[in-house]
Scaffold this motif. Structure first.
Motif, short mmCIF file in Angstrom:
data_model
loop_
_atom_site.label_atom_id
_atom_site.label_comp_id
_atom_site.label_asym_id
_atom_site.label_seq_id
_atom_site.Cartn_x
_atom_site.Cartn_y
_atom_site.Cartn_z
N ARG A 1 0.87 -1.15 0.05
CA ARG A 1 0.00 -0.12 -0.02
C ARG A 1 0.98 1.25 0.03
O ARG A 1 1.80 1.39 0.61
CB ARG A 1 -1.06 0.01 1.20
CG ARG A 1 -1.86 -1.15 1.20
CD ARG A 1 -3.02 -1.06 0.20
NE ARG A 1 -3.83 -0.06 0.53
CZ ARG A 1 -4.82 -0.21 1.49
NH1 ARG A 1 -5.18 -1.39 1.95
NH2 ARG A 1 -5.89 0.87 1.74
N LYS A 2 0.43 2.41 -0.60
CA LYS A 2 1.22 3.57 -0.69
C LYS A 2 0.61 4.57 0.47
O LYS A 2 -0.62 4.45 0.56
CB LYS A 2 0.94 4.35 -2.19
CG LYS A 2 1.84 5.33 -2.32
CD LYS A 2 1.85 5.95 -3.83
CE LYS A 2 2.42 7.35 -4.10
NZ LYS A 2 3.82 6.98 -3.74
N VAL A 3 1.57 5.36 0.91
CA VAL A 3 1.14 6.10 2.09
C VAL A 3 1.53 7.47 1.47
O VAL A 3 2.48 7.82 1.14
CB VAL A 3 1.82 5.87 3.13
CG1 VAL A 3 1.52 6.95 4.35
CG2 VAL A 3 1.75 4.31 3.85
N ASP A 4 0.42 8.40 1.39
CA ASP A 4 0.64 9.65 1.32
C ASP A 4 1.88 10.46 2.23
O ASP A 4 1.39 10.63 3.53
CB ASP A 4 -0.87 10.72 1.32
CG ASP A 4 -0.50 12.00 0.71
OD1 ASP A 4 0.16 12.73 1.52
OD2 ASP A 4 -1.21 12.39 -0.25
N ASP B 1 -9.52 -5.14 6.18
CA ASP B 1 -8.37 -4.22 6.67
C ASP B 1 -7.70 -4.54 7.75
O ASP B 1 -6.60 -4.49 7.95
CB ASP B 1 -8.48 -2.74 6.55
CG ASP B 1 -9.13 -2.12 5.16
OD1 ASP B 1 -9.47 -1.09 5.15
OD2 ASP B 1 -8.41 -2.78 4.36
N ASN C 1 0.37 11.15 5.66
CA ASN C 1 0.71 9.87 6.46
C ASN C 1 -0.68 9.00 6.36
O ASN C 1 -0.79 8.07 7.04
CB ASN C 1 1.03 10.17 7.93
CG ASN C 1 1.85 8.92 8.11
OD1 ASN C 1 2.52 8.33 7.70
ND2 ASN C 1 1.80 8.63 9.45
N VAL C 2 -1.38 9.11 5.21
CA VAL C 2 -2.59 8.42 5.09
C VAL C 2 -2.42 7.39 4.05
O VAL C 2 -1.81 7.51 3.11
CB VAL C 2 -3.75 9.58 4.54
CG1 VAL C 2 -5.13 8.51 4.35
CG2 VAL C 2 -4.20 10.28 5.71
N VAL C 3 -2.91 6.02 4.54
CA VAL C 3 -2.85 5.06 3.50
C VAL C 3 -3.63 5.11 2.33
O VAL C 3 -5.00 5.42 2.81
CB VAL C 3 -3.11 3.70 4.19
CG1 VAL C 3 -3.02 2.50 3.23
CG2 VAL C 3 -1.98 3.55 5.35
#
Length: 209
Positions: free
Chosen positions: A149-152, A196, A156-158
């Motif tokens: 998964r990519k985190v902004d 999740d 810091n949001v997935v």
């Protein structure tokens, strides 16, 4: 042929490389992808293969300029969901350069990858592609690539599952890795396990590829 090279030497990097993989449409399962490096440069693209593709069992990976790098195709009939990869645009009589299949029908879910143009080279994919958590291991059980998964970075949001990271270890063919992503996507579609809280461990017994 050196280990790690399967499709194109241009996509083998001397240091760890993180690519952002973006689903280009959310209306249908398997619509296509664009892939960027950390500088926002387009690296790969996969045009739509959604509701009315030329062949629902065949997907083409292209470079940023539209050159066909790899064709992945479902082998029929195939009890183990076997897929094969062909260099460039596949033609009749062409031999595949690799194949991907489930390692077993029951028991722990994993995919085995056999490379034909580099005899003896094999890989194992473990994890849960629906949750964007997979690891590709070489025959020595070393991690050579990861899907995660990519985190902004700013919040810091997935991010959602339509955008994720493909992380490549030095010396591993990025075009080959993206071909494996396409195979996993075709096998799974968008029928994600919406949980999740599920165990994201690469070797979890109940993970589903």
């Amino acid at each position: 042929m050196k280990a790690g090279l399967v499709v194109d030497n241009e996509y083998i990097y001397g240091e760890e490389k993180h690519l952002t993989v973006l689903k280009t449409s959310l209306f249908f399962a398997n619509d296509g992808y664009t892939v960027y490096d950390c500088n926002g440069q387009l690296i790969f693209r996969v045009d739509s293969y959604g509701p009315d593709p030329r062949d629902k069992g065949e997907v083409v990976l292209m470079d940023a300029h539209g050159r066909c790098l790899l064709t992945v195709r479902k082998k029929r009939p195939s009890l183990h969901h076997r897929w094969e990869g062909y260099l460039g645009e596949r033609s009749e009589g062409q031999k595949p350069v690799f194949s991907v299949k489930r390692s077993s029908i029951i028991g722990r879910c994993a995919m085995t990858v056999e490379v034909f143009n580099n005899p003896g080279e094999e890989y194992l994919i473990e994890g849960n592609f629906g949750q964007r958590s997979c690891t590709i291991f070489n025959a020595g059980k070393e991690s050579v690539a990861e899907i995660k998964r990519k985190v902004d970075a700013s919040t810091n949001v997935v991010l959602g599952k339509d955008v994720f990271l493909l992380s490549l270890k030095p010396g591993f063919d990025g075009a080959f890795a993206m071909g494996l992503v396409l195979v996993l996507d075709q096998i799974n579609g968008d029928d994600y396990v919406e949980n999740d809280e599920a165990d994201m461990s690469p070797t979890a017994q109940d993970n589903v590829l």
